[in-house]
Design a protein around this motif. Sequence first.
Motif, PDB file in Angstrom:
ATOM      1  N   SER A 294       0.721  -1.051   0.069  1.00  0.00           N
ATOM      2  CA  SER A 294       0.122  -0.016   0.160  1.00  0.00           C
ATOM      3  C   SER A 294       0.746   1.239   0.110  1.00  0.00           C
ATOM      4  N   GLY A 295       2.023   1.127   0.734  1.00  0.00           N
ATOM      5  CA  GLY A 295       2.728   2.408   0.861  1.00  0.00           C
ATOM      6  C   GLY A 295       3.370   2.693  -0.474  1.00  0.00           C
ATOM      7  N   ILE A 296       3.815   1.587  -1.235  1.00  0.00           N
ATOM      8  CA  ILE A 296       4.452   1.900  -2.494  1.00  0.00           C
ATOM      9  C   ILE A 296       3.674   2.703  -3.493  1.00  0.00           C
ATOM     10  N   ILE A 297       2.187   1.922  -3.387  1.00  0.00           N
ATOM     11  CA  ILE A 297       1.324   2.375  -4.333  1.00  0.00           C
ATOM     12  C   ILE A 297       1.254   4.056  -4.268  1.00  0.00           C
ATOM     13  N   VAL A 298       1.000   4.307  -2.706  1.00  0.00           N
ATOM     14  CA  VAL A 298       0.825   6.014  -2.462  1.00  0.00           C
ATOM     15  C   VAL A 298       1.998   6.512  -2.887  1.00  0.00           C
ATOM     16  N   MET A 299       3.269   5.994  -2.832  1.00  0.00           N
ATOM     17  CA  MET A 299       4.605   6.768  -3.042  1.00  0.00           C
ATOM     18  C   MET A 299       4.600   7.056  -4.401  1.00  0.00           C
ATOM     19  N   ALA A 300       4.173   6.019  -5.343  1.00  0.00           N
ATOM     20  CA  ALA A 300       4.423   6.018  -6.803  1.00  0.00           C
ATOM     21  C   ALA A 300       3.184   7.038  -7.196  1.00  0.00           C
ATOM     22  N   SER A 301       2.020   7.159  -6.570  1.00  0.00           N
ATOM     23  CA  SER A 301       1.064   7.972  -7.077  1.00  0.00           C
ATOM     24  C   SER A 301       1.504   9.357  -6.745  1.00  0.00           C
ATOM     25  N   VAL A 302       1.963   9.630  -5.664  1.00  0.00           N
ATOM     26  CA  VAL A 302       2.734  11.003  -5.442  1.00  0.00           C
ATOM     27  C   VAL A 302       3.647  11.295  -6.550  1.00  0.00           C
ATOM     28  N   PHE A 303       4.496  10.417  -6.825  1.00  0.00           N
ATOM     29  CA  PHE A 303       5.503  10.792  -7.763  1.00  0.00           C
ATOM     30  C   PHE A 303       4.774  11.143  -9.504  1.00  0.00           C
ATOM     31  N   ALA A 304       3.744  10.357  -9.617  1.00  0.00           N
ATOM     32  CA  ALA A 304       3.206  10.498 -11.071  1.00  0.00           C
ATOM     33  C   ALA A 304       2.414  11.902 -10.804  1.00  0.00           C
ATOM     34  N   THR A 305       1.935  12.351 -10.017  1.00  0.00           N
ATOM     35  CA  THR A 305       1.177  13.646  -9.557  1.00  0.00           C
ATOM     36  C   THR A 305       2.187  14.727  -9.671  1.00  0.00           C
ATOM     37  N   MET A 306       3.283  14.449  -8.915  1.00  0.00           N
ATOM     38  CA  MET A 306       4.303  15.321  -8.949  1.00  0.00           C
ATOM     39  C   MET A 306       4.939  15.937 -10.263  1.00  0.00           C
ATOM     40  N   THR A 307       5.080  14.758 -11.142  1.00  0.00           N
ATOM     41  CA  THR A 307       5.740  15.071 -12.419  1.00  0.00           C
ATOM     42  C   THR A 307       4.977  15.530 -13.434  1.00  0.00           C
ATOM     43  N   PHE A 308       3.565  15.207 -13.277  1.00  0.00           N
ATOM     44  CA  PHE A 308       2.687  15.851 -13.927  1.00  0.00           C
ATOM     45  C   PHE A 308       2.570  17.387 -13.804  1.00  0.00           C
ATOM     46  N   GLN A 309       2.548  17.755 -12.585  1.00  0.00           N
ATOM     47  CA  GLN A 309       2.562  19.191 -12.062  1.00  0.00           C
ATOM     48  C   GLN A 309       3.682  19.763 -12.664  1.00  0.00           C
ATOM     49  N   VAL A 310       4.940  19.220 -12.792  1.00  0.00           N
ATOM     50  CA  VAL A 310       6.227  19.613 -13.241  1.00  0.00           C
ATOM     51  C   VAL A 310       5.863  20.138 -14.635  1.00  0.00           C
ATOM     52  N   ALA A 311       5.050  19.388 -15.601  1.00  0.00           N
ATOM     53  CA  ALA A 311       4.904  19.659 -17.030  1.00  0.00           C
ATOM     54  C   ALA A 311       4.042  20.916 -17.072  1.00  0.00           C
ATOM     55  N   LEU A 312       2.945  21.079 -16.239  1.00  0.00           N
ATOM     56  CA  LEU A 312       2.175  21.951 -15.951  1.00  0.00           C
ATOM     57  C   LEU A 312       2.758  23.622 -15.827  1.00  0.00           C
ATOM     58  N   THR A 313       3.611  23.434 -14.636  1.00  0.00           N
ATOM     59  CA  THR A 313       4.451  24.530 -14.154  1.00  0.00           C
ATOM     60  C   THR A 313       5.724  24.264 -14.120  1.00  0.00           C
ATOM     61  N   PRO A 314       6.351  24.268 -15.210  1.00  0.00           N
ATOM     62  CA  PRO A 314       7.989  23.922 -15.514  1.00  0.00           C
ATOM     63  C   PRO A 314       8.894  24.938 -14.658  1.00  0.00           C
ATOM     64  N   PRO A 315       9.825  24.584 -14.040  1.00  0.00           N
ATOM     65  CA  PRO A 315      10.985  25.351 -13.371  1.00  0.00           C
ATOM     66  C   PRO A 315      11.092  26.653 -14.334  1.00  0.00           C
ATOM     67  N   GLY A 316      11.505  27.666 -13.457  1.00  0.00           N
ATOM     68  CA  GLY A 316      11.372  29.013 -14.200  1.00  0.00           C
ATOM     69  C   GLY A 316      10.168  29.691 -14.643  1.00  0.00           C
TER      70      GLY A 316
END
Length: 453
Positions: A294-316
């Motif tokens: 269960s912990g790994i699924i939560v962790m992977a979900s957070v990673f996927a959400t985080m990377t999707f957010q990076v695409a919407l609001t990239p650094p800079g």
Amino acid sequence: MEGRLLEAARSGDLQALHDAVGEDDSILQKLHSCGCVETPLHRASMFGQAEFVREYMRLSSISAHQLSQLNRDGYSPLHLASANGHLEIVEFILEFVKQNFAVVEVCMKKDRDGRTALHSAVVSGKIEVIDVLFVNYPDAAKEVTFHQETVLHLAVKHHQHEALMFLIDQKLGSSAEGLLNLGDWEGNTILHLATANRQFQAVDYLVRQSSLNVNAENSNGLRALDMLFVNAFNSNDAHIEETITLAGGSRSQMTTTDVQTRLEHQPSDTSSRSTSQEEDDRDAEHKWFTELRSGIIVMASVFATMTFQVALTPPGGMWQDWGPNAATSNSSAIPTHKPGETILYDMDRKNFRSLMWLNTQTFFSSIATILLVLQAFKAQSAAWIMGIYCAYFTVLIIVAEYLEIVRLVTDKNLFNHGGVLPYLVIWIVILSVALGSFFKKSLRLFRTTPHLN
């Protein structure tokens, strides 16, 4: 709401139960219809809250099928009440299922080890509960667990001598003859188990049963008397050996070395000397495995959400205005940039593409982790192991992505700072050790838990 009801069930708070029903009169039925694994009925049955059980069943209009529902630990309310000796709850549940013609369904419901409520009562030595369950459905005594253990095997294995005598002397009657000589999936009779565990009182009682075969052999060709010659000599061994010998028992033709060799090759978790502590350890490891998944699924979900957010609001960030040429009087001028375009992309396209490539890799690796670990819920060990490696790979990519972002935004290479690289190496070593530990423990769990393979 569910949490409040569970706490109310633990303490037997009827007012909290009525308040919950007053807020939503269908809440109790929803808990069962949605497949909730831990219901207030399980909790109240465990802690002996008889009045709460009565009122809960009255308000919920629960069906016999829902009453036999197993919780996350694999027990029904009747299992929990029987194991803990809550006689009043057991009697009330049995009365309910008799009125609904569902005695067989509820009394024969098996937990994750293949045990019925009667088995649970025998393991705990609850004589009064055993009596009530036996009266209501005596055929339950003929059932065996997934390890082919009878009620008598469980009584001996868990040192419940009083329960053993009660079953043989007062309950089983003529059916005791067959159960006395029935072997478990290792072929061990109850005399094998009692001898191996040095239960002198049980051995003395059993050999006085006329229908007992004192020379029955298990699947390894060993007799009960052979079980004495496995470990170091015990003070009870001489008494047990004399008792069995006087009853006509003898050793097999094997030498002591042969006996030890045969027993050493028996699986440790199914041998005649396994204890309740070993079962508890196995249960703890299974719980660890489930929580880690269960912990790994939560962790992977957070990673996927985080990377999707990076695409919407990239650094800079992104340009908020048109390029300077758009403000000139020349209407045909081509602007240098447009709103919504990435600033770093305009400044350094090559490095920005590298960053986005890392971000994409992280996203798809996270998705792969989720899919693999979800597949592991179907007990496929290969998918589980690949899921751990994908999670490890995802973490490494995120670190690389972070370093790349720092370099792009600050125009500084962290590796030029002498203190960063050693810490990074240490961090990778720690992560690798953790991965190896998870892998080894998971592999051991798959090997020792048959239903996970």
